[in-house]
Motif scaffolding. Structure first.
Motif, mmCIF file in Angstrom:
data_model
loop_
_atom_site.group_PDB
_atom_site.id
_atom_site.type_symbol
_atom_site.label_atom_id
_atom_site.label_comp_id
_atom_site.label_asym_id
_atom_site.label_seq_id
_atom_site.Cartn_x
_atom_site.Cartn_y
_atom_site.Cartn_z
ATOM 1 N N THR A 114 38.043 14.834 72.319
ATOM 2 C CA THR A 114 39.117 15.637 72.911
ATOM 3 C C THR A 114 40.348 15.552 72.017
ATOM 4 O O THR A 114 40.641 14.513 71.432
ATOM 5 C CB THR A 114 39.493 15.154 74.318
ATOM 6 O OG1 THR A 114 39.890 13.792 74.260
ATOM 7 C CG2 THR A 114 38.346 15.302 75.289
ATOM 8 N N GLY A 151 23.731 18.281 75.859
ATOM 9 C CA GLY A 151 22.580 17.567 76.411
ATOM 10 C C GLY A 151 21.326 18.415 76.372
ATOM 11 O O GLY A 151 20.927 18.937 75.338
ATOM 12 N N ASP A 164 21.310 22.061 74.809
ATOM 13 C CA ASP A 164 21.452 22.280 73.375
ATOM 14 C C ASP A 164 20.206 22.989 72.854
ATOM 15 O O ASP A 164 19.088 22.554 73.074
ATOM 16 C CB ASP A 164 21.631 20.948 72.658
ATOM 17 C CG ASP A 164 22.082 21.120 71.230
ATOM 18 O OD1 ASP A 164 22.723 22.138 70.933
ATOM 19 O OD2 ASP A 164 21.807 20.218 70.414
ATOM 20 N N GLY A 185 19.771 16.321 81.531
ATOM 21 C CA GLY A 185 20.868 15.388 81.388
ATOM 22 C C GLY A 185 22.213 16.076 81.506
ATOM 23 O O GLY A 185 22.310 17.290 81.365
ATOM 24 N N PRO A 186 23.253 15.317 81.779
ATOM 25 C CA PRO A 186 24.580 15.912 81.932
ATOM 26 C C PRO A 186 25.223 16.233 80.589
ATOM 27 O O PRO A 186 24.843 15.686 79.546
ATOM 28 C CB PRO A 186 25.356 14.814 82.648
ATOM 29 C CG PRO A 186 24.707 13.550 82.183
ATOM 30 C CD PRO A 186 23.243 13.894 82.021
ATOM 31 N N MET A 187 26.206 17.115 80.641
ATOM 32 C CA MET A 187 27.034 17.366 79.463
ATOM 33 C C MET A 187 28.025 16.213 79.342
ATOM 34 O O MET A 187 28.351 15.555 80.327
ATOM 35 C CB MET A 187 27.800 18.677 79.599
ATOM 36 C CG MET A 187 26.942 19.892 79.522
ATOM 37 S SD MET A 187 27.904 21.415 79.439
ATOM 38 C CE MET A 187 28.545 21.494 81.082
ATOM 39 N N GLU A 188 28.517 15.978 78.125
ATOM 40 C CA GLU A 188 29.519 14.938 77.935
ATOM 41 C C GLU A 188 30.574 15.424 76.951
ATOM 42 O O GLU A 188 30.280 16.216 76.052
ATOM 43 C CB GLU A 188 28.883 13.652 77.423
ATOM 44 C CG GLU A 188 28.228 13.775 76.068
ATOM 45 C CD GLU A 188 27.641 12.468 75.564
ATOM 46 O OE1 GLU A 188 28.180 11.404 75.916
ATOM 47 O OE2 GLU A 188 26.657 12.524 74.838
ATOM 48 N N ALA A 189 31.802 14.968 77.143
ATOM 49 C CA ALA A 189 32.879 15.282 76.216
ATOM 50 C C ALA A 189 32.754 14.337 75.027
ATOM 51 O O ALA A 189 32.867 13.127 75.167
ATOM 52 C CB ALA A 189 34.232 15.122 76.886
ATOM 53 N N ILE A 190 32.492 14.894 73.844
ATOM 54 C CA ILE A 190 32.316 14.081 72.640
ATOM 55 C C ILE A 190 33.673 13.713 72.058
ATOM 56 O O ILE A 190 33.926 12.551 71.749
ATOM 57 C CB ILE A 190 31.457 14.826 71.609
ATOM 58 C CG1 ILE A 190 30.047 15.035 72.176
ATOM 59 C CG2 ILE A 190 31.404 14.071 70.299
ATOM 60 C CD1 ILE A 190 29.167 15.884 71.312
ATOM 61 N N LEU A 201 32.104 19.606 73.521
ATOM 62 C CA LEU A 201 31.108 19.144 74.477
ATOM 63 C C LEU A 201 29.755 18.919 73.824
ATOM 64 O O LEU A 201 29.340 19.687 72.964
ATOM 65 C CB LEU A 201 30.918 20.186 75.589
ATOM 66 C CG LEU A 201 32.077 20.405 76.536
ATOM 67 C CD1 LEU A 201 31.757 21.538 77.489
ATOM 68 C CD2 LEU A 201 32.410 19.146 77.289
ATOM 69 N N GLY A 202 29.076 17.884 74.250
ATOM 70 C CA GLY A 202 27.672 17.688 73.933
ATOM 71 C C GLY A 202 26.878 18.319 75.063
ATOM 72 O O GLY A 202 27.053 17.954 76.220
#
Length: 53
Positions: A20, A42, A45, A13-18, A39-40
């Motif tokens: 900012t 995904g 982790d 899965g992609p990383m996501e900005a949790i 960053l999460g």
């Protein structure tokens, strides 16, 4: 060249900005504003950073 696999296997899965944050004004390390991004990771982790390529 885009290589989507690593020593740990293909990314799931992609990383996501949790969250900012943007801090206005000068700070300790520079006179420019600073951005902070959490960053999460995904699928990455829990993967040790020394085996990522």
């Amino acid at each position: 060249m885009n290589n989507a696999s690593s020593a740990a296997g293909p990314l799931v899965g992609p990383m996501e900005a949790i969250v900012t944050w943007v801090y206005r004004g000068p700070h300790l390390f520079s006179h420019l504003p600073m951005s902070r991004i959490r960053l999460g990771l995904g699928a990455l982790d829990g993967t040790a950073s020394d085996i990522l390529t």
